[in-house]
Write an enzyme that holds these catalytic residues in place. Sequence first.
Site, PDB file in Angstrom:
ATOM      1  N   TYR A   1      -2.368  -1.284  10.421  1.00  0.00           N
ATOM      2  CA  TYR A   1      -2.287  -1.395   8.962  1.00  0.00           C
ATOM      3  C   TYR A   1      -0.957  -0.855   8.452  1.00  0.00           C
ATOM      4  CZ  TYR A   1      -4.072  -1.078   4.124  1.00  0.00           C
ATOM      5  OH  TYR A   1      -4.271  -1.223   2.772  1.00  0.00           O
TER       6      TYR A   1
ATOM      7  N   SER B   1       0.865  -1.187   0.000  1.00  0.00           N
ATOM      8  CA  SER B   1       0.000   0.000   0.000  1.00  0.00           C
ATOM      9  C   SER B   1       0.897   1.230   0.000  1.00  0.00           C
ATOM     10  CB  SER B   1      -0.854   0.001   1.277  1.00  0.00           C
ATOM     11  OG  SER B   1      -1.510   1.239   1.459  1.00  0.00           O
TER      12      SER B   1
HETATM   13  P1  NAD Z   1     -11.552  -6.138  -0.188  1.00  0.00           P
HETATM   14  O1  NAD Z   1     -12.174  -6.062   1.165  1.00  0.00           O
HETATM   15  O2  NAD Z   1     -12.340  -5.743  -1.392  1.00  0.00           O
HETATM   16  O3  NAD Z   1     -10.988  -7.614  -0.441  1.00  0.00           O
HETATM   17  C1  NAD Z   1     -10.273  -8.299   0.549  1.00  0.00           C
HETATM   18  C2  NAD Z   1     -10.195  -9.755   0.167  1.00  0.00           C
HETATM   19  O4  NAD Z   1      -9.491 -10.451   1.219  1.00  0.00           O
HETATM   20  C3  NAD Z   1     -11.570 -10.416   0.055  1.00  0.00           C
HETATM   21  O5  NAD Z   1     -11.530 -11.395  -0.963  1.00  0.00           O
HETATM   22  C4  NAD Z   1     -11.731 -11.089   1.427  1.00  0.00           C
HETATM   23  O6  NAD Z   1     -12.633 -12.190   1.417  1.00  0.00           O
HETATM   24  C5  NAD Z   1     -10.312 -11.524   1.662  1.00  0.00           C
HETATM   25  N1  NAD Z   1     -10.046 -11.807   3.062  1.00  0.00           N
HETATM   26  C6  NAD Z   1     -10.229 -11.014   4.142  1.00  0.00           C
HETATM   27  N2  NAD Z   1      -9.880 -11.672   5.264  1.00  0.00           N
HETATM   28  C7  NAD Z   1      -9.462 -12.903   4.875  1.00  0.00           C
HETATM   29  C8  NAD Z   1      -8.994 -14.045   5.568  1.00  0.00           C
HETATM   30  N3  NAD Z   1      -8.858 -14.071   6.915  1.00  0.00           N
HETATM   31  N4  NAD Z   1      -8.664 -15.136   4.848  1.00  0.00           N
HETATM   32  C9  NAD Z   1      -8.803 -15.156   3.493  1.00  0.00           C
HETATM   33  N5  NAD Z   1      -9.252 -14.102   2.786  1.00  0.00           N
HETATM   34  C10 NAD Z   1      -9.576 -12.998   3.481  1.00  0.00           C
HETATM   35  O7  NAD Z   1     -10.203  -5.259  -0.063  1.00  0.00           O
HETATM   36  P2  NAD Z   1      -9.260  -4.597  -1.168  1.00  0.00           P
HETATM   37  O8  NAD Z   1      -9.391  -3.136  -1.054  1.00  0.00           O
HETATM   38  O9  NAD Z   1      -9.405  -5.255  -2.465  1.00  0.00           O
HETATM   39  O10 NAD Z   1      -7.834  -4.957  -0.522  1.00  0.00           O
HETATM   40  C11 NAD Z   1      -6.995  -5.975  -1.034  1.00  0.00           C
HETATM   41  C12 NAD Z   1      -5.571  -5.680  -0.634  1.00  0.00           C
HETATM   42  O11 NAD Z   1      -5.175  -4.425  -1.200  1.00  0.00           O
HETATM   43  C13 NAD Z   1      -5.370  -5.560   0.879  1.00  0.00           C
HETATM   44  O12 NAD Z   1      -4.128  -6.148   1.243  1.00  0.00           O
HETATM   45  C14 NAD Z   1      -5.325  -4.068   1.099  1.00  0.00           C
HETATM   46  O13 NAD Z   1      -4.596  -3.722   2.238  1.00  0.00           O
HETATM   47  C15 NAD Z   1      -4.650  -3.614  -0.177  1.00  0.00           C
HETATM   48  N6  NAD Z   1      -4.845  -2.207  -0.508  1.00  0.00           N
HETATM   49  C16 NAD Z   1      -6.105  -1.721  -0.730  1.00  0.00           C
HETATM   50  C17 NAD Z   1      -6.251  -0.378  -1.049  1.00  0.00           C
HETATM   51  C18 NAD Z   1      -7.595   0.240  -1.323  1.00  0.00           C
HETATM   52  O14 NAD Z   1      -7.676   1.467  -1.417  1.00  0.00           O
HETATM   53  N7  NAD Z   1      -8.650  -0.530  -1.500  1.00  0.00           N
HETATM   54  C19 NAD Z   1      -5.128   0.447  -1.148  1.00  0.00           C
HETATM   55  C20 NAD Z   1      -3.878  -0.086  -0.914  1.00  0.00           C
HETATM   56  C21 NAD Z   1      -3.759  -1.421  -0.602  1.00  0.00           C
END
Ligand code: NAD
Length: 260
Positions: free
Chosen positions: A155, A142
């Site tokens: 985080y 991130s």
């Molecule tokens: P999201 O909530 O849309 O998806 C998260 C995914 O992780 C889902 O498929 C969920 O079922 C799965 N998950 C959660 N807990 C779990 C567990 N214990 N075991 C197995 N699967 C699990 O979130 P997102 O925004 O797509 O985030 C995905 C990644 O990207 C994360 O690591 C997040 O930190 C990172 N990220 C997101 C953003 C953003 O702005 N959305 C920015 C930077 C980084």
Amino acid sequence: MSAQKNALVTGSTSGIGLGVAEALCADGMNVMLNGFGDADEIEALRTRLSERYNVTVCYNDADMTKPDQIRGLIGDTVSKLGSVDVLVNNAGIQFVSPVEEFPEDKWDAIIAINLSSAFHTIKAVFADMKLRGHGRIINIASAHGLVASPYKSAYVAAKHGIIGLTKTIALEGAEHGVTCNAICPGYVRTPLVEKQIPDTAAARGMREDEVVQKVILEAQPTKQFVTVEQIGALAVFLCSHAAAQITGASHQIDGGWVAK
Ligand code: NAD
């Protein structure tokens, strides 16, 4: 098309993980999906990807807080697809709170899912990648792996940690054809971001629309969200031959956020 054949994307039933999984399928890879959600919806997703891109798509519901289930996920992927050529550590959660009120169980869960799960997946695939002389590991970190924001202690700690893990694994894989990189997205409008809008509003004493404009998009000089398709395209590139000498790097895709 990539030389890599088989990919595992953790947390790929939603958001960025789903976007990356779809981009890898479009590039001709077989993909193991993982994550939580409604069983019928996940099955419909698995079928859609498989039929649209003419690749094998499987699903395993391993909980990424549980090391034994993570080892089971790797074993299931090898047994169904034959190998793990590409490992994308994406599963992640968020929780927003001032540190003095930050619940200890939320700290533990964020460290387990956003950081420790990547150690367990990498540990389980690494010997085989080295033996076969190729592999691609991509950790979805991130912008918060490079800079901090208030109220996101767990985080930010986990995301800074995964960048350290990325560098270490890059060094251990360097002479074995195994690359390891981090992708550092800015804000992407996924369920993870949608959920933190009310919490951030409460923590900062703001309205929710103010949080979107003054906190979220204020962080990104382009004033636009990053898309999952843009992150998927970067992941496909990191799997390509052209990226063979790119390792140990943190790739910002954040509308200029950390340039400030
Ligand atoms: P999201 O909530 O849309 O998806 C998260 C995914 O992780 C889902 O498929 C969920 O079922 C799965 N998950 C959660 N807990 C779990 C567990 N214990 N075991 C197995 N699967 C699990 O979130 P997102 O925004 O797509 O985030 C995905 C990644 O990207 C994360 O690591 C997040 O930190 C990172 N990220 C997101 C953003 C953003 O702005 N959305 C920015 C930077 C980084």
